[in-house]
Design a protein around this motif. Structure first.
Motif, PDB file in Angstrom:
ATOM      1  N   UNK A 122      41.852 -34.702 -48.381  1.00 16.71           N
ATOM      2  CA  UNK A 122      41.227 -35.299 -47.202  1.00 16.71           C
ATOM      3  C   UNK A 122      40.792 -36.711 -47.565  1.00 16.71           C
ATOM      4  N   UNK A 123      41.275 -37.696 -46.823  1.00 17.22           N
ATOM      5  CA  UNK A 123      41.052 -39.105 -47.136  1.00 17.22           C
ATOM      6  C   UNK A 123      39.686 -39.563 -46.645  1.00 17.22           C
ATOM      7  N   UNK A 124      38.808 -39.952 -47.570  1.00 21.02           N
ATOM      8  CA  UNK A 124      37.491 -40.487 -47.219  1.00 21.02           C
ATOM      9  C   UNK A 124      37.631 -41.951 -46.829  1.00 21.02           C
ATOM     10  N   UNK A 145      19.940 -33.586 -58.259  1.00 23.09           N
ATOM     11  CA  UNK A 145      20.326 -33.005 -59.542  1.00 23.09           C
ATOM     12  C   UNK A 145      21.542 -33.747 -60.084  1.00 23.09           C
ATOM     13  N   UNK A 146      21.746 -33.715 -61.397  1.00 21.14           N
ATOM     14  CA  UNK A 146      22.892 -34.421 -61.988  1.00 21.14           C
ATOM     15  C   UNK A 146      24.213 -33.938 -61.395  1.00 21.14           C
ATOM     16  N   UNK A 147      25.104 -34.871 -61.109  1.00 19.42           N
ATOM     17  CA  UNK A 147      26.421 -34.526 -60.594  1.00 19.42           C
ATOM     18  C   UNK A 147      26.463 -34.197 -59.125  1.00 19.42           C
ATOM     19  N   UNK A 148      25.385 -34.465 -58.398  1.00 20.91           N
ATOM     20  CA  UNK A 148      25.343 -34.095 -56.980  1.00 20.91           C
ATOM     21  C   UNK A 148      26.431 -34.809 -56.186  1.00 20.91           C
ATOM     22  N   UNK A 149      26.597 -36.119 -56.414  1.00 22.97           N
ATOM     23  CA  UNK A 149      27.607 -36.863 -55.662  1.00 22.97           C
ATOM     24  C   UNK A 149      29.017 -36.398 -56.030  1.00 22.97           C
ATOM     25  N   UNK A 150      29.243 -36.128 -57.300  1.00 26.75           N
ATOM     26  CA  UNK A 150      30.553 -35.624 -57.728  1.00 26.75           C
ATOM     27  C   UNK A 150      30.869 -34.298 -57.057  1.00 26.75           C
ATOM     28  N   UNK A 151      29.880 -33.398 -57.027  1.00 27.70           N
ATOM     29  CA  UNK A 151      30.080 -32.092 -56.390  1.00 27.70           C
ATOM     30  C   UNK A 151      30.359 -32.228 -54.904  1.00 27.70           C
ATOM     31  N   UNK A 152      29.748 -33.235 -54.286  1.00 27.15           N
ATOM     32  CA  UNK A 152      29.934 -33.450 -52.857  1.00 27.15           C
ATOM     33  C   UNK A 152      31.345 -33.951 -52.543  1.00 27.15           C
ATOM     34  N   UNK A 153      31.848 -34.868 -53.353  1.00 25.20           N
ATOM     35  CA  UNK A 153      33.120 -35.520 -53.045  1.00 25.20           C
ATOM     36  C   UNK A 153      34.340 -34.752 -53.551  1.00 25.20           C
ATOM     37  N   UNK A 154      34.172 -33.907 -54.535  1.00 27.41           N
ATOM     38  CA  UNK A 154      35.317 -33.226 -55.144  1.00 27.41           C
ATOM     39  C   UNK A 154      36.132 -32.389 -54.150  1.00 27.41           C
ATOM     40  N   UNK A 155      35.506 -31.622 -53.244  1.00 27.19           N
ATOM     41  CA  UNK A 155      36.314 -30.817 -52.314  1.00 27.19           C
ATOM     42  C   UNK A 155      37.257 -31.645 -51.438  1.00 27.19           C
ATOM     43  N   UNK A 159      29.263 -39.519 -44.205  1.00 30.07           N
ATOM     44  CA  UNK A 159      30.646 -39.564 -44.683  1.00 30.07           C
ATOM     45  C   UNK A 159      31.606 -39.584 -43.496  1.00 30.07           C
ATOM     46  N   UNK A 160      32.551 -40.521 -43.520  1.00 32.10           N
ATOM     47  CA  UNK A 160      33.655 -40.565 -42.558  1.00 32.10           C
ATOM     48  C   UNK A 160      34.936 -40.224 -43.301  1.00 32.10           C
ATOM     49  N   UNK A 161      35.833 -39.480 -42.654  1.00 34.47           N
ATOM     50  CA  UNK A 161      37.114 -39.155 -43.284  1.00 34.47           C
ATOM     51  C   UNK A 161      38.177 -38.960 -42.213  1.00 34.47           C
ATOM     52  N   UNK A 162      39.422 -39.107 -42.624  1.00 29.30           N
ATOM     53  CA  UNK A 162      40.544 -38.928 -41.709  1.00 29.30           C
ATOM     54  C   UNK A 162      40.764 -37.452 -41.450  1.00 29.30           C
ATOM     55  N   UNK A 163      41.117 -37.129 -40.189  1.00 24.60           N
ATOM     56  CA  UNK A 163      41.362 -35.741 -39.825  1.00 24.60           C
ATOM     57  C   UNK A 163      40.363 -35.226 -38.812  1.00 24.60           C
ATOM     58  N   UNK A 164      40.712 -34.096 -38.204  1.00 20.41           N
ATOM     59  CA  UNK A 164      39.877 -33.457 -37.191  1.00 20.41           C
ATOM     60  C   UNK A 164      39.256 -32.193 -37.759  1.00 20.41           C
ATOM     61  N   UNK A 165      38.095 -31.837 -37.234  1.00 19.20           N
ATOM     62  CA  UNK A 165      37.369 -30.662 -37.723  1.00 19.20           C
ATOM     63  C   UNK A 165      38.179 -29.381 -37.563  1.00 19.20           C
ATOM     64  N   UNK A 166      39.157 -29.385 -36.662  1.00 19.21           N
ATOM     65  CA  UNK A 166      40.006 -28.205 -36.470  1.00 19.21           C
ATOM     66  C   UNK A 166      41.171 -28.141 -37.446  1.00 19.21           C
ATOM     67  N   UNK A 167      41.411 -29.215 -38.208  1.00 11.78           N
ATOM     68  CA  UNK A 167      42.491 -29.207 -39.197  1.00 11.78           C
ATOM     69  C   UNK A 167      42.112 -28.295 -40.365  1.00 11.78           C
TER      70      UNK A 167
END
Length: 372
Positions: free
Chosen positions: A315-317, A299-309, A336-344
């Motif tokens: 959180x650094x991608x 759907x339109x804007x799917x990637x934007x909706x995914x990355x916005x949070x 997707x890879x990003x800096x940080x731990x799942x417990x943060x």
């Protein structure tokens, strides 16, 4: 000069060298005693874990990362930080083998860059087991035949290794660590090679691509033959007088080949990132990275909706890759890879928001950032 005073030792004299060697011998004795003391302590750790019962985890990725970072932080030379850390890696590897040798599957055969990455991460006391394909590495770890697996995931020149990403879509394995390896490609020849008549050059397709410009300039008319691995290329030229291979130093040593030209990769900073896969979830180490796979609706804007949070929660991608879905249910699948731990907490908040927008979200693992 007083009668009981020794005469000064001339700088650079045999006597001065003798004194320095005696000092080195004394230091070596102390080092040996301390390493033995550390090894004995490691054995005690194993005994405590066994006494506690349950499935003991002898290898702790977060603990090793913390130790190596501490070694580098307190190093004052003259050895550089990485060299000092590599020495400690081998000490830790040998001590861990006293507790329980780590068995590691890698994309083989022997002599590949993936084996080099496995030994760089686990040390030479680990038992490395070659597999012929990436999916076989995954299967060996899932079956419990080995403790961990090592697979390539991306190259700085040629991009992502899609086969590795595709295996994560159907696997329950976790990413437990990462290895970054500088890739130096060499042109190798055997004892039977006529170096003036090379008409065929074997290598893996990625290695051929990484050396394209050099080959165009030095062997424009030679056939470039892609094979399953650089090690296979190294083995093939043992019986061909007009052939050469592109491979690394490890393959050259393993198969007794001569380096005709070294570091022929087109990009001097050419490197490959490898992932360590296992069954355990890794606690925070203080400097971590996480990987997820997310399915989004078409759907339109799917990637934007995914990355916005990720932006909203700071959180650094570090990497975003798109793969075609293996199911008709999913239209887009994002790794997707990003800096940080799942417990943060910032990571938790970002993933909660992503989960509300996604068709599916799967955490592949949180793990220490590559130290070496």
């Amino acid at each position: 000069m007083a009668a009981d005073q020794e005469p000064p030792v001339a700088q650079g004299s045999p006597a001065e060298l003798g004194q320095l060697r005696e000092r080195i011998d004394a230091i070596d004795l102390k080092l040996g005693e301390l390493i033995s003391e550390r090894a004995a302590c490691a054995q005690q750790v194993a005994d405590v874990k066994k006494a506690a019962g349950g499935a003991a985890l002898y290898y702790r990725p977060e603990r090793e990362a913390q130790v190596l970072r501490n070694v580098m932080a307190h190093n004052h030379g003259p050895l550089d930080d990485e060299e000092m850390a590599r020495l400690f890696r081998e000490i830790m590897s040998a001590c861990l083998a006293l507790e329980q040798p780590v068995k590691v599957a890698f994309l083989g055969p022997e002599g590949t860059f993936t084996q080099q990455a496995a030994l760089k991460h686990f040390g030479h006391a680990a038992v490395s087991v070659p597999m012929s394909a990436i999916d076989e590495v995954f299967r060996e770890v899932e079956a419990g035949a080995v403790n961990y697996g090592v697979v390539p995931v991306e190259n700085s020149t040629e991009g992502v290794v899609n086969h590795t990403l595709d295996n994560f879509m159907d696997s329950n394995l976790k990413i437990c660590g990462e290895v970054e390896l500088r890739i130096h490609q060499h042109l190798l020849v055997s004892g039977v090679t006529n170096t003036d008549s090379i008409t065929r050059i074997y290598s893996h397709s990625q290695s051929l691509a990484q050396c394209r410009k050099w080959l165009d300039g030095h062997y424009p008319h030679a056939d470039r033959v892609a094979v399953n691995s650089n090690s296979e290329a190294a083995k093939r030229i043992k019986g061909e007088w007009n052939a050469a291979a592109i491979a690394g130093e490890m393959a050259a040593d393993l198969y007794g080949l001569e380096v005709l030209a070294e570091k022929i990769e087109d990009q001097p900073d050419n490197s490959t990132r490898f992932l360590i896969i296992g069954t355990q979830e890794v606690p925070p180490s203080g400097q971590d990275k996480s990987s997820i796979v997310v399915a989004m609706k078409n759907q339109p804007g799917a990637l934007h909706d995914l990355l916005r949070p990720f932006h909203e929660h700071n959180v650094d991608l570090t990497r975003v890759e798109t793969r075609p879905s293996s199911s008709g249910t999913w239209n887009y699948v994002f790794f997707i890879d990003f800096s940080g731990h799942i417990d943060d907490e910032p990571v938790r908040a970002a993933l909660r928001a992503v989960g509300e927008r996604a068709s599916d979200l799967k955490v592949l693992g949180s793990y220490p950032k590559a130290v070496l």
